[in-house]
Enzyme design. Structure first.
Site, short mmCIF file in Angstrom:
data_model
loop_
_atom_site.label_atom_id
_atom_site.label_comp_id
_atom_site.label_asym_id
_atom_site.label_seq_id
_atom_site.Cartn_x
_atom_site.Cartn_y
_atom_site.Cartn_z
N CYS A 47 0.84 -1.20 0.00
CA CYS A 47 0.00 0.00 0.00
C CYS A 47 0.88 1.26 0.00
O CYS A 47 1.59 1.52 0.97
CB CYS A 47 -0.89 -0.03 1.24
N CYS A 50 0.43 3.53 3.00
CA CYS A 50 1.07 3.02 4.22
C CYS A 50 2.57 3.31 4.21
O CYS A 50 3.13 3.71 5.24
CB CYS A 50 0.84 1.51 4.37
#
Length: 134
Positions: A47, A50
């Site tokens: 991600c 993230c």
């Protein structure tokens, strides 16, 4: 005091969350961070949000003068997270829509006090606001 970090997965979360809740009154500030698993081939999260947010979140929480505990909850790989039936998407407490999601846990009321969603979890001033709203 150094930040206490505990990791969990979807399968281990129930027990880890109960322990987190029972330990929460021992800390001034309690957070839950939902984030994507690391890709085994790169050791990085799949991600991009993230990857951007994690270092900022850790820097801010570690710099806090308060006793902080952080429960990191890994949502799984991309296909697992994308499933609309993912348990944390359906959970009435967490209602996740994206990762990373940073939750400030209120140990007195045993409830979420504040949250930063995926599009804002990397913003230092928003993390500072969460820390000051404890």
């Amino acid at each position: 005091m150094p930040m206490k970090v505990v990791d969990s997965t979807v399968s281990s979360f129930g027990g880890m969350f109960e322990k987190f809740r029972s330990d929460a009154p021992n800390y001034k500030v309690n957070f839950i961070l939902f984030l994507a698993d690391k890709d085994p081939s790169t050791s990085l999260s799949w991600c991009p949000d993230c990857v951007r947010a994690e270092p900022v979140i850790y820097k801010k929480l570690e710099a806090s003068p308060e006793d902080v505990t952080l429960l990191r909850a890994y949502v799984g790989d991309r296909p697992t997270w994308r499933n609309p039936q993912h348990p944390w998407r359906l959970d009435s407490t967490f209602k996740l829509t994206g990762v990373p999601t940073l939750l400030l846990w209120d140990s007195n009321n045993q409830a979420i006090k504040a949250r930063l969603e995926d599009h804002e979890a990397y913003l230092e001033h928003k993390i500072d606001a969460l820390l000051s709203s404890k």
